[in-house]
Scaffold this motif. Structure first.
Motif, PDB file in Angstrom:
ATOM      1  N   MET A   1      -0.755  15.449  -0.998  1.00 56.96           N
ATOM      2  CA  MET A   1      -1.245  13.614  -1.891  1.00 56.96           C
ATOM      3  C   MET A   1      -0.224  13.143  -1.843  1.00 56.96           C
ATOM      4  O   MET A   1       0.762  13.920  -2.839  1.00 56.96           O
ATOM      5  CB  MET A   1      -2.368  14.078  -2.927  1.00 56.96           C
ATOM      6  CG  MET A   1      -2.754  12.333  -3.240  1.00 56.96           C
ATOM      7  SD  MET A   1      -4.084  12.833  -4.971  1.00 56.96           S
ATOM      8  CE  MET A   1      -3.655  13.633  -5.497  1.00 56.96           C
ATOM      9  N   ASN A   2       0.225  12.684  -1.227  1.00 57.64           N
ATOM     10  CA  ASN A   2       1.748  12.044  -1.549  1.00 57.64           C
ATOM     11  C   ASN A   2       1.827  10.313  -2.347  1.00 57.64           C
ATOM     12  O   ASN A   2       0.534   9.733  -1.980  1.00 57.64           O
ATOM     13  CB  ASN A   2       2.780  12.080  -0.582  1.00 57.64           C
ATOM     14  CG  ASN A   2       2.959  13.156   0.404  1.00 57.64           C
ATOM     15  OD1 ASN A   2       3.534  13.583  -1.095  1.00 57.64           O
ATOM     16  ND2 ASN A   2       2.880  14.067   1.436  1.00 57.64           N
ATOM     17  N   LEU A   3       2.141  10.082  -2.520  1.00 58.68           N
ATOM     18  CA  LEU A   3       3.160   8.585  -3.087  1.00 58.68           C
ATOM     19  C   LEU A   3       3.327   8.046  -1.616  1.00 58.68           C
ATOM     20  O   LEU A   3       3.960   7.877  -0.665  1.00 58.68           O
ATOM     21  CB  LEU A   3       3.367   7.673  -3.599  1.00 58.68           C
ATOM     22  CG  LEU A   3       4.039   6.718  -4.327  1.00 58.68           C
ATOM     23  CD1 LEU A   3       2.612   6.611  -5.804  1.00 58.68           C
ATOM     24  CD2 LEU A   3       5.305   6.657  -5.263  1.00 58.68           C
ATOM     25  N   THR A   4       2.414   6.866  -1.608  1.00 53.21           N
ATOM     26  CA  THR A   4       2.407   5.152   0.034  1.00 53.21           C
ATOM     27  C   THR A   4       3.337   4.102  -1.174  1.00 53.21           C
ATOM     28  O   THR A   4       2.410   3.832  -1.550  1.00 53.21           O
ATOM     29  CB  THR A   4       1.727   4.748   0.300  1.00 53.21           C
ATOM     30  OG1 THR A   4       0.768   6.096   0.612  1.00 53.21           O
ATOM     31  CG2 THR A   4       1.821   3.846   1.689  1.00 53.21           C
ATOM     32  N   LYS A   5       4.489   4.120  -0.637  1.00 55.55           N
ATOM     33  CA  LYS A   5       5.057   2.702  -1.605  1.00 55.55           C
ATOM     34  C   LYS A   5       4.548   1.505  -0.539  1.00 55.55           C
ATOM     35  O   LYS A   5       4.016   1.326   0.366  1.00 55.55           O
ATOM     36  CB  LYS A   5       6.647   3.665  -0.805  1.00 55.55           C
ATOM     37  CG  LYS A   5       7.428   4.517  -2.038  1.00 55.55           C
ATOM     38  CD  LYS A   5       8.725   4.898  -1.669  1.00 55.55           C
ATOM     39  CE  LYS A   5       9.274   6.002  -2.271  1.00 55.55           C
ATOM     40  NZ  LYS A   5      10.472   5.751  -3.018  1.00 55.55           N
ATOM     41  N   ILE A   6       5.224   0.597  -1.305  1.00 60.24           N
ATOM     42  CA  ILE A   6       4.831  -0.168  -1.147  1.00 60.24           C
ATOM     43  C   ILE A   6       5.726  -1.099  -0.378  1.00 60.24           C
ATOM     44  O   ILE A   6       6.714  -1.051  -0.855  1.00 60.24           O
ATOM     45  CB  ILE A   6       4.490  -1.425  -2.313  1.00 60.24           C
ATOM     46  CG1 ILE A   6       2.774  -1.009  -3.402  1.00 60.24           C
ATOM     47  CG2 ILE A   6       3.906  -3.150  -1.460  1.00 60.24           C
ATOM     48  CD1 ILE A   6       3.345  -1.545  -4.529  1.00 60.24           C
ATOM     49  N   PRO A   7       5.138  -1.831   0.891  1.00 58.44           N
ATOM     50  CA  PRO A   7       6.256  -1.574   2.437  1.00 58.44           C
ATOM     51  C   PRO A   7       6.624  -3.648   1.648  1.00 58.44           C
ATOM     52  O   PRO A   7       6.358  -4.765   2.531  1.00 58.44           O
ATOM     53  CB  PRO A   7       5.924  -1.989   2.843  1.00 58.44           C
ATOM     54  CG  PRO A   7       4.123  -2.556   2.738  1.00 58.44           C
ATOM     55  CD  PRO A   7       4.315  -1.706   1.573  1.00 58.44           C
ATOM     56  N   PHE A   8       7.747  -3.428   0.887  1.00 56.67           N
ATOM     57  CA  PHE A   8       8.278  -5.178   0.237  1.00 56.67           C
ATOM     58  C   PHE A   8       9.126  -5.253   1.717  1.00 56.67           C
ATOM     59  O   PHE A   8       9.886  -4.647   2.170  1.00 56.67           O
ATOM     60  CB  PHE A   8       9.453  -4.720  -0.446  1.00 56.67           C
ATOM     61  CG  PHE A   8       7.493  -4.526  -2.098  1.00 56.67           C
ATOM     62  CD1 PHE A   8       7.801  -5.983  -2.605  1.00 56.67           C
ATOM     63  CD2 PHE A   8       8.202  -3.388  -2.193  1.00 56.67           C
ATOM     64  CE1 PHE A   8       6.628  -5.918  -3.999  1.00 56.67           C
ATOM     65  CE2 PHE A   8       7.157  -3.634  -3.433  1.00 56.67           C
ATOM     66  CZ  PHE A   8       6.283  -4.208  -4.152  1.00 56.67           C
ATOM     67  N   THR A   9       9.600  -6.405   2.301  1.00 53.51           N
ATOM     68  CA  THR A   9      10.527  -7.260   2.579  1.00 53.51           C
ATOM     69  C   THR A   9      11.552  -7.661   2.103  1.00 53.51           C
ATOM     70  O   THR A   9      12.633  -7.425   3.295  1.00 53.51           O
ATOM     71  CB  THR A   9      10.197  -8.172   3.500  1.00 53.51           C
ATOM     72  OG1 THR A   9       9.303  -9.806   2.370  1.00 53.51           O
ATOM     73  CG2 THR A   9       8.272  -8.113   4.457  1.00 53.51           C
ATOM     74  N   ASP A  10      12.221  -8.089   1.130  1.00 54.51           N
ATOM     75  CA  ASP A  10      13.225  -7.898   0.635  1.00 54.51           C
ATOM     76  C   ASP A  10      13.288  -6.892   0.014  1.00 54.51           C
ATOM     77  O   ASP A  10      13.050  -5.958  -0.672  1.00 54.51           O
ATOM     78  CB  ASP A  10      12.794  -9.160  -0.835  1.00 54.51           C
ATOM     79  CG  ASP A  10      14.369 -10.590  -1.087  1.00 54.51           C
ATOM     80  OD1 ASP A  10      14.782  -9.092  -1.623  1.00 54.51           O
ATOM     81  OD2 ASP A  10      14.346 -11.389  -0.956  1.00 54.51           O
ATOM     82  N   LYS A  11      15.299  -6.973   0.279  1.00 54.47           N
ATOM     83  CA  LYS A  11      16.008  -5.791  -0.059  1.00 54.47           C
ATOM     84  C   LYS A  11      15.734  -5.654  -1.329  1.00 54.47           C
ATOM     85  O   LYS A  11      16.149  -5.057  -2.230  1.00 54.47           O
ATOM     86  CB  LYS A  11      17.257  -5.956   0.271  1.00 54.47           C
ATOM     87  CG  LYS A  11      17.227  -5.805   1.529  1.00 54.47           C
ATOM     88  CD  LYS A  11      19.055  -5.262   2.134  1.00 54.47           C
ATOM     89  CE  LYS A  11      18.486  -4.948   3.998  1.00 54.47           C
ATOM     90  NZ  LYS A  11      20.075  -4.591   4.301  1.00 54.47           N
TER      91      LYS A  11
END
Length: 196
Positions: A1-11
């Motif tokens: 079980m791993n953390l799936t990071k949220i894919p943000f577009t802005d740096k």
């Protein structure tokens, strides 16, 4: 079980999000890896759910608003970390975890202060065991006929030391028994707390 990071577009959003995750990790570092991951995933899912409800075209502004509503991890997670640490401590009987849990819970009621002080008394037993090896004639369980018992150090107590060579084994046994008893009582208190 791993953390799936949220894919943000802005740096900037990615940086702000990562900094918040790092703060969560620092706030939960005293917990087991499983508990850390569970808390991280829970907060991450809150961020994701709120973010997916697309309220704003400005990603940074929306993320900052979500994080502000969640609150500072150092403050928001304090009671949860204290509770999980106490559960871990009473499950493992590890003295290091127990002291960390009691320190984290010290502000959560008088009973935790009492438990903390009782555990500190066990250190007195350990101190006496060490002192008996250094000062064998001045440390022990002293008794004077018609008087009271004294457990500890005495420079000129006129009574008789009752345990002699048995002092160290008796103190070790008492330390273990009291430690297990205190930890068992702390476990019962923790279970009772979770039921209410």
């Amino acid at each position: 079980m791993n953390l799936t990071k949220i894919p943000f577009t802005d740096k900037s959003s990615i940086r702000i999000y990562q900094e918040y995750l790092d703060r969560i990790q620092r706030a939960t570092k005293s917990l087991s890896k499983e508990d850390q991951l569970e808390i991280m995933m829970e907060l991450n899912s809150h961020i994701y759910e709120n973010f997916s409800q697309k309220k704003s075209d400005n990603e940074i502004e929306q993320l900052l608003d979500i994080l502000q509503k969640l609150g500072s991890p150092e403050e928001v997670l304090k009671p949860l970390v204290a509770d999980k640490k106490l559960t871990q401590a009473t499950r493992t009987f590890n003295p290091v975890h127990i002291f960390k849990a009691l320190i984290l819970n010290i502000g959560n009621g008088l009973s935790y202060i009492i438990f903390f002080l009782l555990y500190l008394c066990l250190f007195a037993f350990i101190f006496l065991i060490g002192a008996k090896t250094i000062l064998p004639d001045r440390v022990g369980l002293f008794y004077k006929k018609g008087s009271t018992f004294i457990l500890g150090m005495s420079s000129n107590y006129p009574g008789h030391e009752m345990l002699g060579n048995w002092f160290i084994p008796v103190m070790i046994a008492l330390t273990i028994v009291f430690y297990l008893l205190l930890t068992f009582l702390l476990k019962i208190k923790n279970r009772f707390h979770h039921k209410h």
